[in-house]
Design an enzyme around this catalytic site. Structure first.
Site, PDB file in Angstrom:
ATOM      1  N   GLU A   1       5.854 -11.081   5.942  1.00 28.20           N
ATOM      2  CA  GLU A   1       4.994 -12.058   5.286  1.00 28.20           C
ATOM      3  C   GLU A   1       4.804 -11.732   3.818  1.00 28.20           C
ATOM      4  OE1 GLU A   1       1.706  -9.367   7.099  1.00 28.20           O
ATOM      5  OE2 GLU A   1       3.841  -9.712   7.305  1.00 28.20           O
TER       6      GLU A   1
ATOM      7  N   GLY B   1       0.818  -1.208   0.000  1.00 25.95           N
ATOM      8  CA  GLY B   1       0.000   0.000   0.000  1.00 25.95           C
ATOM      9  C   GLY B   1       0.846   1.251   0.000  1.00 25.95           C
TER      10      GLY B   1
END
Length: 489
Positions: free
Chosen positions: A288, A267
């Protein structure tokens, strides 16, 4: 004693099961039918070849004509590796044969999902471990489900047999000279799903990046294979807003240290933070997921992974989403390790990383520090993801230098404050007030750790948008019976 040992060895020799290897009770499909009765102890570990077995190469619908039935469970690889051609074929066969009660299980998937449409009600119903935009309407309408779960614990759903998939749909790179494909851009929980599944149907795509780590799967584990040649979905980063640029500066200048190990999501805010770190040295990545934001830092030598005790010199991830440039960067790159998410997000692993700095985003924060990240009121929006895995791991870092960070713009696009007196009715608390440490907006940094409720309210009001601060002070007084005082100018 010798006689007893001989008898034991005789019993073991008559057994078809190999000790120390997790095996399937039922045989998988094999094109060599003469071995079905002899070689039925198939190895479940994807990195180990299965003798006398090879995939059947088919067109997409053929695979489902053979194995798909009503009331089955289907696990699906997600993110950039979403096997869209297989999903579409599965939906066509299910509808044509009038199957019912099929359940799918997946993380965020890319592209259109036919089974999320109303006309698949009763035919196929999805369960998302982490929701994407393509299932939000279906979940809101009661046509699909969402499972609240930490990212680190999703593999346990398969390992513990809570979900036993009949079919697993994957998307892999072509096999090498030894017969090894790779899961490419997404290892995460799909490896656990593969091990638990009866049948594996794979897209073999020559444009899927070949990745290292837990990504490898021998082609003999694939039951049906569909060959394709197409690009992965490209998600280019949007230019950050002026507020996001300021958030990035606050995090980079006030919190992130040289030698820090970083975790971040996808993002504009994570990318804005990364863009502000060009003056930092010896950074590492253990996350992750990661995206294009790391590429300029790798090119400038800011990311070296030199300070890690484990996976030194290597960037660690579990899945990735980005542009074609990112996919080319990770392709056949041994400095990138794609590992299972129950390892990457394991609390003990995270604690051991140097200066672990977790950078996550959220939807809203109340004046006591409760954080909502997965819903807007009662409307489910996303999922837990790895937020709490990394916030807690960095807070408990063994070197005492971990930094758990939540960053958000102070207002919504409609001008509403994201720092609120109370969370919206029905909003889920993903990060509790006991887990929260640093909250960052474009107006500054608030460290809530070690602060009482009144001090927390004061710190959060100070980084709220100025137009909302007076109203927040009044609400804080109603709730805490004392007016928070602003710091001296």
């Amino acid at each position: 004693m010798i006689l007893l040992m001989r008898r034991l060895l005789q019993k073991l020799s008559t057994h078809k099961l190999s000790t120390g290897i997790k095996l399937s009770a039922q045989p998988r499909f094999t094109t060599a039918s003469r071995y079905k009765s002899k070689y039925y102890t198939y190895v479940r570990e994807p990195a180990h070849l299965i003798k006398y077995k090879e995939p059947k190469f088919v067109c997409p619908e053929e695979a489902f004509q053979e194995v798909l039935k009503s009331n089955q469970k289907v696990a699906i690889q997600g993110a950039a590796a979403t096997p869209n051609e297989l999903i579409e074929a599965m939906c066509k066969v299910a509808k044509c044969k009038k199957f019912t009660g099929i359940r799918t299980y997946h993380m965020h998937t890319d592209g259109q999902l036919p089974y999320s449409e109303p006309d698949f009600d009763g035919i196929i119903r999805s369960t998302s471990f982490f929701m994407g935009g393509n299932v939000r309407k279906a979940v809101a309408a009661g046509l699909a489900d969402k499972m609240p779960i930490f990212l680190s614990e999703i593999p346990l759903v398969f390992h513990r047999g809570m979900v036993k998939p009949d079919i697993c749909l994957i998307h892999v790179s072509p096999p090498d000279s030894h017969g090894y494909c790779t899961l490419g851009t997404s290892v995460d929980c799909v490896r656990a799903a593969m091990v638990a599944s009866k049948y594996i149907v794979a897209l073999i795509n020559c444009q899927m990046p070949r990745t290292f780590g837990d990504s490898i799967v021998h082609i003999s584990h694939i039951d049906f294979a569909v060959e394709i040649d197409r690009k992965l979905p490209s998600h280019k980063s949007k230019p950050p807003s002026k507020e996001e640029v300021q958030i990035g500066k606050h995090v980079a200048e006030n919190i992130v240290e040289d030698g820090a190990t970083l975790q971040m999501g996808i993002g504009s805010i994570p990318d804005a933070v990364l863009a502000a770190l060009t003056g930092h040295k010896n950074l590492g990545i253990h996350s992750e997921m990661f995206s294009d934001g790391i590429l300029p830092l790798v090119e400038k030598g800011c990311i070296t992974n030199n300070m890690k005790k484990y996976h030194q010199g290597r960037t660690v991830g579990s899945f990735l989403v980005g542009s074609e440039k990112l996919y080319k960067f990770v392709d056949d790159n041994p400095s990138i390790e794609m590992l299972v998410v129950d390892y990457v997000n394991n609390n003990d692993v995270i604690k051991a990383l140097p200066k672990m700095t977790a950078i996550n985003t959220c939807i809203e924060v109340d004046l006591t520090g409760q954080v909502c990240s997965d819903s807007i009121g009662t409307r489910m929006y996303s999922g837990f993801g790895g937020q709490l895995d990394f916030l807690r791991g960095s807070a408990e870092a063994y070197d005492g230098k971990g930094k758990p960070i939540l960053a958000l713009k102070s207002m919504t696009s409609k001008g509403e404050s994201k720092i609120v007196p109370l969370l919206k009715p029905g909003a889920g608390v993903v990060t509790t007030r006991g887990h929260v440490h640093f909250i960052v907006t474009e107006h500054g940094v608030a460290n809530l750790f070690g602060k009482n409720l009144l001090e927390r309210a004061q710190a959060l009001i100070n980084i709220a948008h100025p137009k909302h601060r007076e109203a927040l002070e009044k609400e804080a007084f109603k709730r805490l019976k004392r007016k928070p005082s602003r710091p001296p100018c």
